[in-house]
Scaffold this active site. Sequence first.
Site, mmCIF file in Angstrom:
data_model
loop_
_atom_site.group_PDB
_atom_site.id
_atom_site.type_symbol
_atom_site.label_atom_id
_atom_site.label_comp_id
_atom_site.label_asym_id
_atom_site.label_seq_id
_atom_site.Cartn_x
_atom_site.Cartn_y
_atom_site.Cartn_z
ATOM 1 N N GLY A 228 5.793 0.381 -0.018
ATOM 2 C CA GLY A 228 4.367 -0.091 -0.526
ATOM 3 C C GLY A 228 3.642 1.198 -0.030
ATOM 4 N N SER A 229 2.369 0.975 0.122
ATOM 5 C CA SER A 229 1.344 1.917 0.584
ATOM 6 C C SER A 229 1.157 1.957 2.010
ATOM 7 C CB SER A 229 -0.126 1.644 -0.091
ATOM 8 O OG SER A 229 -0.492 0.105 0.288
ATOM 9 N N VAL A 232 -1.110 -1.347 3.614
ATOM 10 C CA VAL A 232 -0.255 -2.600 3.651
ATOM 11 C C VAL A 232 0.696 -2.312 4.511
ATOM 12 C CG1 VAL A 232 0.820 -4.218 2.132
ATOM 13 C CG2 VAL A 232 -1.039 -2.886 1.181
ATOM 14 N N GLY A 233 1.427 -1.418 4.849
ATOM 15 C CA GLY A 233 2.531 -1.566 5.700
ATOM 16 C C GLY A 233 1.954 -1.687 7.222
ATOM 17 N N GLU A 250 8.987 1.286 4.093
ATOM 18 C CA GLU A 250 9.127 2.384 3.196
ATOM 19 C C GLU A 250 7.899 2.754 2.542
ATOM 20 O OE1 GLU A 250 12.150 3.885 2.903
ATOM 21 O OE2 GLU A 250 13.231 2.337 4.342
ATOM 22 N N CYS A 284 7.060 7.627 -4.947
ATOM 23 C CA CYS A 284 6.786 7.841 -3.738
ATOM 24 C C CYS A 284 7.180 9.299 -3.774
ATOM 25 C CB CYS A 284 7.712 7.138 -2.800
ATOM 26 S SG CYS A 284 9.214 7.077 -3.130
ATOM 27 N N GLU A 384 -2.434 10.326 -0.224
ATOM 28 C CA GLU A 384 -1.437 10.160 -1.512
ATOM 29 C C GLU A 384 -2.548 9.559 -2.873
ATOM 30 O OE1 GLU A 384 0.873 6.552 -1.618
ATOM 31 O OE2 GLU A 384 2.646 7.509 -2.043
HETATM 32 P P1 NAD Z 1 0.701 -1.926 -2.212
HETATM 33 O O1 NAD Z 1 1.108 -1.425 -0.791
HETATM 34 O O2 NAD Z 1 -0.410 -1.977 -2.829
HETATM 35 O O3 NAD Z 1 1.738 -3.107 -2.688
HETATM 36 C C1 NAD Z 1 3.019 -3.115 -2.330
HETATM 37 C C2 NAD Z 1 3.537 -4.832 -2.213
HETATM 38 O O4 NAD Z 1 2.534 -5.358 -1.159
HETATM 39 C C3 NAD Z 1 3.120 -5.748 -3.401
HETATM 40 O O5 NAD Z 1 3.944 -6.334 -3.778
HETATM 41 C C4 NAD Z 1 1.749 -6.253 -2.847
HETATM 42 O O6 NAD Z 1 1.648 -7.591 -3.632
HETATM 43 C C5 NAD Z 1 2.114 -6.540 -1.548
HETATM 44 N N1 NAD Z 1 0.941 -6.770 -0.610
HETATM 45 C C6 NAD Z 1 -0.276 -6.476 -0.707
HETATM 46 N N2 NAD Z 1 -1.316 -6.590 0.300
HETATM 47 C C7 NAD Z 1 -0.138 -7.258 1.074
HETATM 48 C C8 NAD Z 1 -0.103 -7.922 2.404
HETATM 49 N N3 NAD Z 1 -1.315 -7.646 3.213
HETATM 50 N N4 NAD Z 1 0.862 -8.335 2.957
HETATM 51 C C9 NAD Z 1 2.097 -8.470 2.401
HETATM 52 N N5 NAD Z 1 2.244 -8.030 1.115
HETATM 53 C C10 NAD Z 1 1.143 -7.623 0.857
HETATM 54 O O7 NAD Z 1 1.689 -0.662 -2.940
HETATM 55 P P2 NAD Z 1 1.829 -0.355 -4.656
HETATM 56 O O8 NAD Z 1 0.447 -0.039 -5.233
HETATM 57 O O9 NAD Z 1 2.388 -1.642 -5.526
HETATM 58 O O10 NAD Z 1 2.777 0.781 -4.627
HETATM 59 C C11 NAD Z 1 2.665 2.034 -4.621
HETATM 60 C C12 NAD Z 1 2.699 2.596 -3.121
HETATM 61 O O11 NAD Z 1 4.296 2.392 -2.831
HETATM 62 C C13 NAD Z 1 2.750 4.226 -2.992
HETATM 63 O O12 NAD Z 1 2.129 4.180 -1.707
HETATM 64 C C14 NAD Z 1 4.008 4.507 -2.845
HETATM 65 O O13 NAD Z 1 4.289 5.825 -2.254
HETATM 66 C C15 NAD Z 1 4.694 3.469 -2.177
HETATM 67 N N6 NAD Z 1 6.180 3.436 -2.298
HETATM 68 C C16 NAD Z 1 7.000 3.981 -1.231
HETATM 69 C C17 NAD Z 1 8.421 4.113 -1.722
HETATM 70 C C18 NAD Z 1 9.299 4.594 -0.785
HETATM 71 O O14 NAD Z 1 10.509 4.412 -0.801
HETATM 72 N N7 NAD Z 1 8.975 5.076 0.476
HETATM 73 C C19 NAD Z 1 9.006 3.801 -3.014
HETATM 74 C C20 NAD Z 1 8.219 3.525 -3.927
HETATM 75 C C21 NAD Z 1 6.713 3.284 -3.650
#
Ligand code: NAD
Length: 482
Positions: A228-229, A232-233, A250, A284, A384
Amino acid sequence: MERRYGLNFINGEWRPATDGSTVPNINPSCVDDVIGQFADSTAEDASVAVEAAEEAGATWRDLGPVARGALIYRSAELLAERATEFAAAIVREQGKLTREALAEVTRSGEILKFLAGEARRLNGATMPADDSRTFAYTYRAPLGAVGLITPWNFPLAIPAWKTAAALVAGCTVVLKPSPLAPWTSALLAEVFHEAGLPAGVLNLLLGGREAGTAIVAHPRIAGVSFTGSVPVGLAIQTAAAPRLLPTQLELGGNNAVLVLPDADLDAAADAVVSGAFGQAGQRCSATSRVIVDTAVFDKLLTALVERARRLRVGPADNAGTDMGPVVSDSALRRCRSAVEQARAHGARIRSGDEPLPAELPAGHFMRPVVMSDVPADSDLVRGEVFGPVVSVIVAKGAAEAVSIANSVPYGLSAAVFTRDLASAHDTVQRLKAGMVHVNRPTVGAYAHMPHMGTKMSQFGPPECSPEVMDFFTELRSVCLRY
Ligand code: NAD
């Protein structure tokens, strides 16, 4: 959509969130199309799911890797039988075009089959010991009950590759997909269940931040694999650090294509258009910056603008559409605002500010945007955007192009276009990115190669390759005297 797909799947049963909360799942191509109400799980639901996974751990581990791999292989076969159904769900809830969704299903099947084979390669090593009657070796033990937290943009591939790797390793799973695309994960959980997974081995927990936070905080969770983003990571990493909870993160990217003076400009322009505007720029590894040598800048910019203007924007399930919607209203506002801010600071919109066709339904549509003269400190070139926007930047020579490419905090993917072998090798060595392509778009990968980044794009072992087992297993040293 069948109602059970809006429910959690815990310990082999479909059930609603304990407090009955739900969130609507909305078609981004047409916001009047509410696909269904999906469970919005609480910390209590997360706790039940983690405990179910932990309790199923011993049975799953004792089944042994070869039998576990066979179940994953069977899941791949069942997935292939239901490819059209999966693709339709992806198109409707996430907004990919049908051909993009079918490609995701095919790729997910390939990854499942590759990971099923890894079950037979969960190798350790033997080592010499100090005395001749000690047998010294290492073996891989499963990490335990793991939390898998996934984004919406690959609603099948990412849940599939994380779940399969964890299960092959002998871990049990709580999978929490994004609330923007939960239906595909429900179908996936069903396929794994039909393949014969024992109850509790894979638990699907629907919901958003509350459910995700509760998984990470649970004392019986042994590790968290997150995609994810970056923000959040970082929140997950901060929560995990005091317990030294293993994490695999990731994260986002801001990926560059470098175009050197001797490049095949048509091939470069085609690759930029597919990397920047395929899946409406929501990958991503999407191309966000094109760094072009002064000698070919004007030609390449013209080629990009011509191609971008030809793309037909429309509903994802329409056969004539070249680019579908972005996933949500907030994504649309974020993309538009990044473009407007850059324009206010001197950037030029070369294509993409023409009005949308009047006959489009009420969806999250925007035109593909090509920008130039973007200030170096703008969010467009540093952050991003995660949408169909690409900035074309001028560079004097390969060294400056590499330096601009490396100047952002991310390091996920990059590509270079050149016909010169030495320039290609030099640039590959100097780019700070986890995945580098030569004369190919920034997107695209193979099941058996590491999917990974560097800098703020990644923490922990990569995914998809044999190396993914470094996350889902722990290496143990044994010295056995006989
Ligand atoms: P996001 O970070 O908003 O959410 C990802 C997940 O985290 C969701 O399931 C969400 O409900 C959960 N989440 C949110 N807050 C949380 C918390 N505090 N604790 C635990 N879980 C929580 O990302 P998104 O909008 O769903 O996806 C887009 C992002 O993902 C972009 O930044 C993209 O670059 C990234 N991405 C990376 C890869 C990679 O392999 N590097 C692949 C695909 C997407």
